[in-house]
Design an enzyme around this catalytic site. Sequence first.
Site, PDB file in Angstrom:
ATOM      1  N   GLY A  42       2.339   3.377 -13.950  1.00 12.83           N
ATOM      2  CA  GLY A  42       2.738   4.143 -12.849  1.00 12.83           C
ATOM      3  C   GLY A  42       4.335   4.562 -12.774  1.00 12.83           C
ATOM      4  O   GLY A  42       4.364   5.712 -12.413  1.00 12.83           O
ATOM      5  N   CYS A  43       4.979   3.509 -13.247  1.00 14.31           N
ATOM      6  CA  CYS A  43       6.328   3.734 -13.609  1.00 14.31           C
ATOM      7  C   CYS A  43       6.670   5.026 -14.654  1.00 14.31           C
ATOM      8  O   CYS A  43       7.462   5.646 -14.272  1.00 14.31           O
ATOM      9  CB  CYS A  43       7.101   2.627 -13.631  1.00 14.31           C
ATOM     10  SG  CYS A  43       7.024   1.368 -12.345  1.00 14.31           S
TER      11      CYS A  43
END
Length: 150
Positions: A42-43
Site C-alpha cells: 500500500g505504501c
Amino acid sequence: MLEPGRQAPSFELPNHAGETVSLEDFEGRVVVYFYPRADTPGCTAEACGFRDSWDEFAARGVPVLGISDDSVSDLADFREKHDLPFELLSDESGEVAASYDSYGEKKMFGRTFDGVFRNTFVVAPDGTVERVFENVSPDGHAAEVLSALE
C-alpha cells in the site's frame, strides 16, 4: 483529527539522506502525507502515485513530504528502489505523526500496536491546514490530492 483552518504543527525531521527538514523550509502550499511502512504494498502504491504525478505537483510549485516512523536508512532504500523524487522524513518516535492526529493504536492480524495512520494534509501558505484526507486509499490518492489543489 486536525481540522482545516488550524495551524499545522511545525516539525524538524531527518530526511532519507539524514539532513534536517522542517515545514518552515517551504513556501506556499505543501502536501504532508503520513504512511505506515516503507516498501509495503500500500505504501509503495501511494508513493509511486505521487512519483508518477510529480511533474504536476512541481508545475504547481507544491512540494510533497512523506512521513513514516521508518529509519533514515529504510527511507533511503525505499526512495532509491522506487525512484521517488520527493522528501521522505523519518519520525521514528511518532511524535510528529501524533501532532497531526496520525499516530496511535492499530489492530492487525490479531495484534494491537502503535503506528502511523495513512492521512494526508495540504498545508496552506499561511501555515494552516487547508485540506485533510483521512484513512486514504493508496491507489489514486495522488490524483485526489492534485484535484484538491485546483
